[in-house]
Every structure is written in C-alpha cells, then in structure tokens.
Motif scaffolding. Structure first.
Motif, PDB file in Angstrom:
ATOM      1  N   SER A  62       0.802  -1.223   0.000  1.00 21.09           N
ATOM      2  CA  SER A  62       0.000   0.000   0.000  1.00 21.09           C
ATOM      3  C   SER A  62       0.837   1.277   0.000  1.00 21.09           C
ATOM      4  O   SER A  62       0.317   2.355  -0.292  1.00 21.09           O
ATOM      5  CB  SER A  62      -0.937   0.010   1.207  1.00 21.09           C
ATOM      6  N   VAL A  63       2.121   1.165   0.337  1.00 27.91           N
ATOM      7  CA  VAL A  63       2.958   2.369   0.402  1.00 27.91           C
ATOM      8  C   VAL A  63       4.132   2.334  -0.559  1.00 27.91           C
ATOM      9  O   VAL A  63       4.885   3.318  -0.645  1.00 27.91           O
ATOM     10  CB  VAL A  63       3.472   2.612   1.845  1.00 27.91           C
ATOM     11  N   LYS A  64       4.300   1.255  -1.285  1.00 26.59           N
ATOM     12  CA  LYS A  64       5.410   1.155  -2.224  1.00 26.59           C
ATOM     13  C   LYS A  64       5.367   2.286  -3.246  1.00 26.59           C
ATOM     14  O   LYS A  64       4.305   2.603  -3.785  1.00 26.59           O
ATOM     15  CB  LYS A  64       5.374  -0.189  -2.952  1.00 26.59           C
ATOM     16  N   GLY A  65       6.527   2.881  -3.474  1.00 24.16           N
ATOM     17  CA  GLY A  65       6.607   3.978  -4.424  1.00 24.16           C
ATOM     18  C   GLY A  65       6.264   5.329  -3.837  1.00 24.16           C
ATOM     19  O   GLY A  65       6.488   6.358  -4.481  1.00 24.16           O
ATOM     20  N   ARG A  66       5.712   5.346  -2.627  1.00 21.41           N
ATOM     21  CA  ARG A  66       5.344   6.616  -1.980  1.00 21.41           C
ATOM     22  C   ARG A  66       6.157   6.862  -0.709  1.00 21.41           C
ATOM     23  O   ARG A  66       6.464   8.008  -0.391  1.00 21.41           O
ATOM     24  CB  ARG A  66       3.857   6.614  -1.620  1.00 21.41           C
ATOM     25  N   PHE A  67       6.469   5.813   0.011  1.00 18.36           N
ATOM     26  CA  PHE A  67       7.211   5.931   1.271  1.00 18.36           C
ATOM     27  C   PHE A  67       8.626   5.407   1.079  1.00 18.36           C
ATOM     28  O   PHE A  67       8.858   4.454   0.331  1.00 18.36           O
ATOM     29  CB  PHE A  67       6.541   5.117   2.371  1.00 18.36           C
ATOM     30  N   THR A  68       9.560   6.012   1.806  1.00 20.62           N
ATOM     31  CA  THR A  68      10.943   5.560   1.784  1.00 20.62           C
ATOM     32  C   THR A  68      11.473   5.513   3.211  1.00 20.62           C
ATOM     33  O   THR A  68      11.394   6.510   3.937  1.00 20.62           O
ATOM     34  CB  THR A  68      11.819   6.497   0.948  1.00 20.62           C
ATOM     35  N   ILE A  69      12.020   4.365   3.580  1.00 20.93           N
ATOM     36  CA  ILE A  69      12.631   4.226   4.890  1.00 20.93           C
ATOM     37  C   ILE A  69      14.143   4.303   4.728  1.00 20.93           C
ATOM     38  O   ILE A  69      14.706   3.787   3.770  1.00 20.93           O
ATOM     39  CB  ILE A  69      12.210   2.905   5.576  1.00 20.93           C
ATOM     40  N   SER A  70      14.791   4.979   5.662  1.00 16.88           N
ATOM     41  CA  SER A  70      16.241   5.100   5.608  1.00 16.88           C
ATOM     42  C   SER A  70      16.757   5.203   7.044  1.00 16.88           C
ATOM     43  O   SER A  70      15.991   5.423   7.980  1.00 16.88           O
ATOM     44  CB  SER A  70      16.654   6.326   4.794  1.00 16.88           C
ATOM     45  N   ARG A  71      18.060   5.058   7.174  1.00 13.40           N
ATOM     46  CA  ARG A  71      18.626   5.154   8.500  1.00 13.40           C
ATOM     47  C   ARG A  71      19.916   5.944   8.478  1.00 13.40           C
ATOM     48  O   ARG A  71      20.648   5.924   7.490  1.00 13.40           O
ATOM     49  CB  ARG A  71      18.870   3.758   9.101  1.00 13.40           C
ATOM     50  N   ASP A  72      20.194   6.637   9.562  1.00 10.10           N
ATOM     51  CA  ASP A  72      21.438   7.356   9.768  1.00 10.10           C
ATOM     52  C   ASP A  72      22.007   6.820  11.077  1.00 10.10           C
ATOM     53  O   ASP A  72      21.619   7.266  12.160  1.00 10.10           O
ATOM     54  CB  ASP A  72      21.182   8.855   9.834  1.00 10.10           C
ATOM     55  N   ASN A  73      22.924   5.881  10.982  1.00 10.47           N
ATOM     56  CA  ASN A  73      23.444   5.244  12.189  1.00 10.47           C
ATOM     57  C   ASN A  73      24.240   6.215  13.056  1.00 10.47           C
ATOM     58  O   ASN A  73      24.288   6.074  14.276  1.00 10.47           O
ATOM     59  CB  ASN A  73      24.301   4.039  11.823  1.00 10.47           C
ATOM     60  N   ALA A  74      24.845   7.205  12.426  1.00 12.56           N
ATOM     61  CA  ALA A  74      25.605   8.193  13.196  1.00 12.56           C
ATOM     62  C   ALA A  74      24.690   9.016  14.102  1.00 12.56           C
ATOM     63  O   ALA A  74      25.122   9.498  15.153  1.00 12.56           O
ATOM     64  CB  ALA A  74      26.370   9.110  12.255  1.00 12.56           C
TER      65      ALA A  74
END
Length: 126
Positions: A62-74
């Motif tokens: 339902s969210v593919k192409g609209r939502f993006t998950i990312s991480r900043d470990n620092a």
C-alpha cells in the motif's frame, strides 16, 4: 532500546511528511527497525522496515513507491519519508526495534519486535 517517534502532523492529500525514530542504543547499526501504523478500529499493520547491517528494506504494498525508509546510524535515527499521502494513510505511526540480530530479513509482524516507540499521529485530509 528506547525509541522516540516524531514528525507526525496534519496534511492534505498529496502532501508529505517525514517521520523520525530516534533510538537510545549506542550500537544502533545492529538494530533492525520497522514502522507500523494503526488506524481507529483497525489492527496494527506493517508499513516499512530496514534491517541492521546491509540496510535492506521492505515495504507494504500500500505504500510502495510513496514511502521511503532510511537510517542514519551516526544519528541513531531511522526516517520514514512519506510522499503522495492519502486519507487512508491516516493513523498513529509507531516505530519498533529488533536488536537480536537474529535475521537479515525485515520482519512484518509486530511480535517480532521487542521495543516500541510511543507513536506519532498522521492525519491526511481530502
């Protein structure tokens, strides 16, 4: 792991928001994080997740192409960028952590995560 979710708010259809999930754990790179949401009267559902290590991602259809998950470990933070928001995205959004390092895949069920943030409300109006 203690988690603090933030960034929710009210937007109109088509708008964008970025949610943040800040973690207390020092070795954050070893933590897998998932975002879930729960709308009134509905069960909590998986939205997106990111693994520890390689940072592989997975999204609900339902969210593919609209939502993006990312991480900043620092910064010990995982983000959920939400674009093209729809009224059906309205829910309380929760981030959750799995610090066991037992898998390299993203889990999509709430029971696989042992730590949860307090939730942040996203409201999308038409």
């Amino acid at each position: 792991v203690q988690l603090q979710a933030s960034g929710g708010g009210s937007v109109q259809t088509g708008g964008s928001l970025r949610l943040s999930c800040a973690a207390s754990r020092r070795t954050f790179s070893n933590v897998a994080v998932g975002w879930f949401r729960q709308a009134p009267g509905k069960e909590r559902e998986f939205v997106a997740g990111i693994t520890w290590g390689s940072g592989s991602t997975r999204y609900a259809d339902s969210v593919k192409g609209r939502f993006t998950i990312s991480r900043d470990n620092a910064k010990n933070t995982v983000y959920l960028q939400m674009n093209s928001l729809k009224p059906e995205d309205t829910a309380v959004y929760y981030c959750a952590a799995d610090a066991t390092m037992r898998s390299t895949i993203v889990f999509g069920t709430p029971s696989e995560y042992e730590s949860w943030g307090q939730g942040t409300l996203v409201t999308v109006s038409s």
